[in-house]
Every structure is written in C-alpha cells, then in structure tokens.
Enzyme design. Structure first.
Site, PDB file in Angstrom:
ATOM      1  N   ASP B  11       0.867  -1.173   0.000  1.00 52.65           N
ATOM      2  CA  ASP B  11       0.000   0.000   0.000  1.00 52.65           C
ATOM      3  C   ASP B  11       0.903   1.221   0.000  1.00 52.65           C
ATOM      4  O   ASP B  11       1.711   1.398   0.920  1.00 52.65           O
ATOM      5  CB  ASP B  11      -0.894   0.016   1.241  1.00 52.65           C
ATOM      6  CG  ASP B  11      -1.916  -1.112   1.201  1.00 52.65           C
ATOM      7  OD1 ASP B  11      -2.298  -1.534   0.089  1.00 52.65           O
ATOM      8  OD2 ASP B  11      -2.325  -1.583   2.278  1.00 52.65           O
ATOM      9  N   ASP B 130     -13.508  -4.216  -2.118  1.00 52.02           N
ATOM     10  CA  ASP B 130     -13.439  -4.157  -0.657  1.00 52.02           C
ATOM     11  C   ASP B 130     -14.842  -4.436  -0.134  1.00 52.02           C
ATOM     12  O   ASP B 130     -15.794  -3.757  -0.537  1.00 52.02           O
ATOM     13  CB  ASP B 130     -13.005  -2.758  -0.196  1.00 52.02           C
ATOM     14  CG  ASP B 130     -11.605  -2.393  -0.686  1.00 52.02           C
ATOM     15  OD1 ASP B 130     -10.764  -3.308  -0.819  1.00 52.02           O
ATOM     16  OD2 ASP B 130     -11.360  -1.197  -0.952  1.00 52.02           O
TER      17      ASP B 130
END
Lengths: 212, 255
Positions: B11, B130
């Site tokens: 990330d 997600d």
C-alpha cells in the site's frame, strides 16, 4: 567493449510493451520500441509481443502498417534469417488464425489454428507453470534447474513438430516453438524472473552467433 | 495444474509503503521499490501496488515508483488506486506495469472495466473489491468504495459477477473486517465469489501466518494469496508461505 545486440520491439499500439523492452535491456540488449520499418529491418533481431485478443492484435498490426513486414521477417527467420521472437499473442499471430477471433488472419507462418484451452481449468491460465522441454535447445539452455515461467492466456496453439516446450494445464499446452531463427513463447519471458531473463539472453546469443 | 500464487501487496502513500488495521492507523513500512525487490528475491510470484491516497498530487510519485520497479523487477506487477479512465490505465502500463487494478471508479462506472479490457485485454484488468459482512445484502457481504469509507449497498456476489461479465481478468477480494487483523482470510467471503466466478480469485485481508494463507486456497478456493503487513514487518517470508502451501498439498512455483 562487450557487444550489445540491438533488438527492435514491434510497437503497434497494443498493451504494455515497456516490460519487454526493459527485460531485454536487462538481459544485455540495446532494445527499443518502434513502428519504424527501417529500424525494425536494421536491428540485429526483432521481438513481436502481444497481449489481449488475437483479433485486436492482428488488426493493430494492420493499422500500423506492420503486418506485411512482420510476416516477411518471421518467414525469413524461419529459414535462417534475422532472429525473430514472438511472445504470447505474438506467438499466436505466427499461425493462420485463432478460434478467439474467427475470420481474422494471422501471419500464417505456421500452418495451424490457435484454439481455446481445454479441460476443467480456469480460463485464462494466469499463473506460473513448469516447462517440460528439451533443455538442449538453444532457447532453453541453462534453465534446467528452474524451468518455471509466467503464463497469461486463454488460447493456445496446437502441439506440432515445431513445439519445443510444454506445460500441463488441463491438457499438455504448447509453450514454445522454434523453427530455425524463428522463436516464440506462449509464456512471458520478460515476466518470468531469472528463468525468463536467461531465455532472453539465449535469444541475444542467437543474435550474436548470427552476426559473426 | 493449478499453481497457487503468493502476492505481497504494497500500500503506497506519498511514495512510501504503509500499513494499517481495518484500513486506518497507518504505519510506515519502507520504500516500495526496495521492498518489491526483496520480495522478488524471496520468490514472490507477483507484486501489487495500491496507491491509497490516489490524489492528483501523488500521481507523479506513484509513476516514479512504477517506473523504478519496471527497471528492476521481472515478475508481473499490478498497480491500482485512482485509475479512473483508459488514459490513466495506459499511463500506468506505459511505465511498465502489467495489470491495473480498478476499484471505486469501476463501481461508479462499470463500463470502465470493459473499456480498459477492450483496450488492453482482460488479463490486464484486476477488479479489486473491498467488502464487509452486512445484513443489508442477500449474500451477506456489502461492497465499499473510496478506500473502505463509503458503503454502496451493492451485494458482493452481484458485483463480482457483473465485474467478470464486464471483462475483469481477476478479482482481488479484500475483507475489510479482517484487514490487518491477522485473524485469517474470511473464508466464507472467498467462497461466495470463488464458487460462482470463472476468473482467478486473489484472497486479501487478514492473513496472519502461513497456515492462513494455505486455508485461503484450500478452503476459500482462492487462486492467489495476498498479504501485506506480515511480509513487511518480517513476521513471515515468501519461502515460509511456500513451504506451508506445499505441506498442505497445494502446488506452488519452483516445487
């Protein structure tokens, strides 16, 4: 000074060609992306990459006016001329056509039809797989210890006498072909870590021996 | 032969790797290109970069990360975060990425998936989803966007099927409930998708150890296993995961 063979990568407006260029440079070539015919003809060797659908790649080659040149260069390589490496759809394009895009002509150097992968497997094959092959072939020399390479494809060319490597995916899939100086891989050597770089180095060796 | 892929995920926030828990409390975890190089040496099968800020001013920083990675690492890598158009995707691919990951923009405009797939091929398009457990949808999982900040009311099952219809080459499924918790993947969530979609499924969110990774493939039906914090903070190495997968009877690269 060590000889750095020049490799021209057909830049015909599809997908991500940068990774092929970068890997060839890492393997020791002076590599460039180009749609300029004279540069392609003057390079020590050429690479025809391809991603996405067969039809789209074939049409893109036509649109960029490189279809005829690619066909003639591949044909010459097959009879011992300037080395030519096809990668993924760039390998499939060497055939007459593909069931993926019926009615679209390939370069027709190899006389078969590309077909969908068969068997109870996920499509596309998007994974590393182990090569089963003749490791004495110049393309595959030196990779005996770790013949794992990265594939991304839903179609494949049938096994023929030109096939020099296979992988097991549903059925035995044709992973690479070679006719004289015409080499092609269904997998992505530029994305296959050290094994892939070794295969690209073998291609560069072919350029060197071709030159001397 | 089905070969399970091990994918460290980085990330990226303003050019650095960060990692949080349940999508918040971010900690610095290093330089993305250096970390990618370490994972490459460990034998990772792919690398994923997700630009979690994805604001316009961080784009140049991300591009630089992609460019540097492409010079050094010769395994597939995927880049996601803030890709809203075919042109955004082209830019990322031109710099050397192999696939782009679409998330929020694809939910807002599903045709983005087909647009990118038509231009670069399905193999190039990862749809990242997600999701978290919820009573509001029929499958029991709801899709979130904007880095997990906004609920959409969409059912995970329906959205995953639609994404594949539109041309997704892979689904990267993250459990927000498990993200960073090390409680293991949400097996039920993985099964919800793996049982109905034809494309490869990447499990994400919650892997706390090598056994969790194996379970993602064995029980959840995932084709690839993604993890972030356990790799970054040295709790687990790629070879350890590989060994565990082999022990569980799965096939991995190099064995």
């Amino acid at each position: 000074m060590t000889f750095r063979p020049s490799v021209a990568v057909f830049d015909y407006g599809i997908g991500n060609l940068r990774s092929a260029q970068k890997a060839l440079e890492f393997a020791g070539a002076e590599a460039f992306l180009t749609d300029d015919k004279s540069i392609l003809e003057e390079a020590d060797g050429v690479v025809l990459p391809g991603v996405g659908a067969f039809g789209r790649c074939a049409e893109a080659l036509v649109e960029s006016d490189l279809f005829v040149l690619a066909a003639s260069m591949a044909e010459k390589a097959a009879s011992g001329g300037k080395p030519f490496l096809g990668i993924c759809v760039g390998m499939q394009l060497l055939y007459k056509g593909s069931d993926e895009s019926v009615g679209v002509n390939g370069l027709g150097i190899l006389n078969s039809q590309v077909k969908a992968i068969e068997g109870d497997v996920k499509i596309p094959q998007m994974q590393w797989n182990e090569l089963k092959c003749d490791f004495t072939h110049p393309m595959l020399k030196g990779i005996e210890k770790n013949p794992w390479v990265y594939f991304v494809h839903g179609y494949s060319a049938p096994k023929t006498k030109e096939s020099i490597a296979f992988c097991d995916y549903g059925t035995e899939v044709n992973a690479a072909v070679a006719v004289n100086n015409l080499w092609a891989t269904q997998f992505h050597p530029e994305k296959s870590g050290e094994t892939g770089i070794a295969i690209l180095r073998n291609f560069l060796s072919l350029l060197e021996s071709d030159r001397s | 032969m089905r070969v399970i892929r091990i994918i460290p995920c980085l990330d990226v926030d303003k050019g650095r790797v960060v990692k949080g828990v349940n999508f918040v409390d971010l900690r610095d975890a290093g330089d993305p290109v250096e970390l990618a190089s370490v994972y490459n040496q460990q034998g990772a099968d792919e690398i994923v970069f997700l630009d979690i800020t994805a604001s316009s001013d961080s784009r140049e920083t991300l591009y630089e990360v992609v460019r540097r990675t492409a010079e050094e690492i010769f395994i597939p890598f995927t880049v996601g975060g803030g890709i809203r158009s075919v042109e955004d995707a082209r830019q990322i691919l031109r710099l050397g990425a192999d696939k782009v990951s679409l998330n929020t923009a694809a939910v807002l405009r599903p045709d983005l998936i087909s647009d990118v797939a038509n231009e670069f091929g399905n193999q190039c398009v990862v749809v990242a989803i997600d999701a978290r457990r919820s009573d509001t949808t029929s499958c029991g999982f709801e899709v979130f966007t904007h880095g997990g900040r906004e609920g959409t009311g969409l059912s995970l099952l329906e959205w995953a099927q639609k994404a594949v219809e539109k041309g997704a080459g892979e689904i990267l499924l993250t459990s927000m409930d498990r993200d960073g918790t090390k409680d293991g993947f949400d097996i039920e969530m993985l099964k919800t998708v793996s049982q109905v979609t034809s494309v490869p499924l990447i499990a994400s969110g919650g892997a706390g150890g090598a056994k969790d990774m194996a379970d993602g493939a064995l029980l959840g039906g995932a084709d690839a296993l993604l993890a972030a914090s356990i790799f970054h903070f040295g709790e687990m190495t790629v070879p350890e995961v590989r060994k565990e997968l082999l022990k569980a009877g799965l096939t991995v690269r190099g064995a």
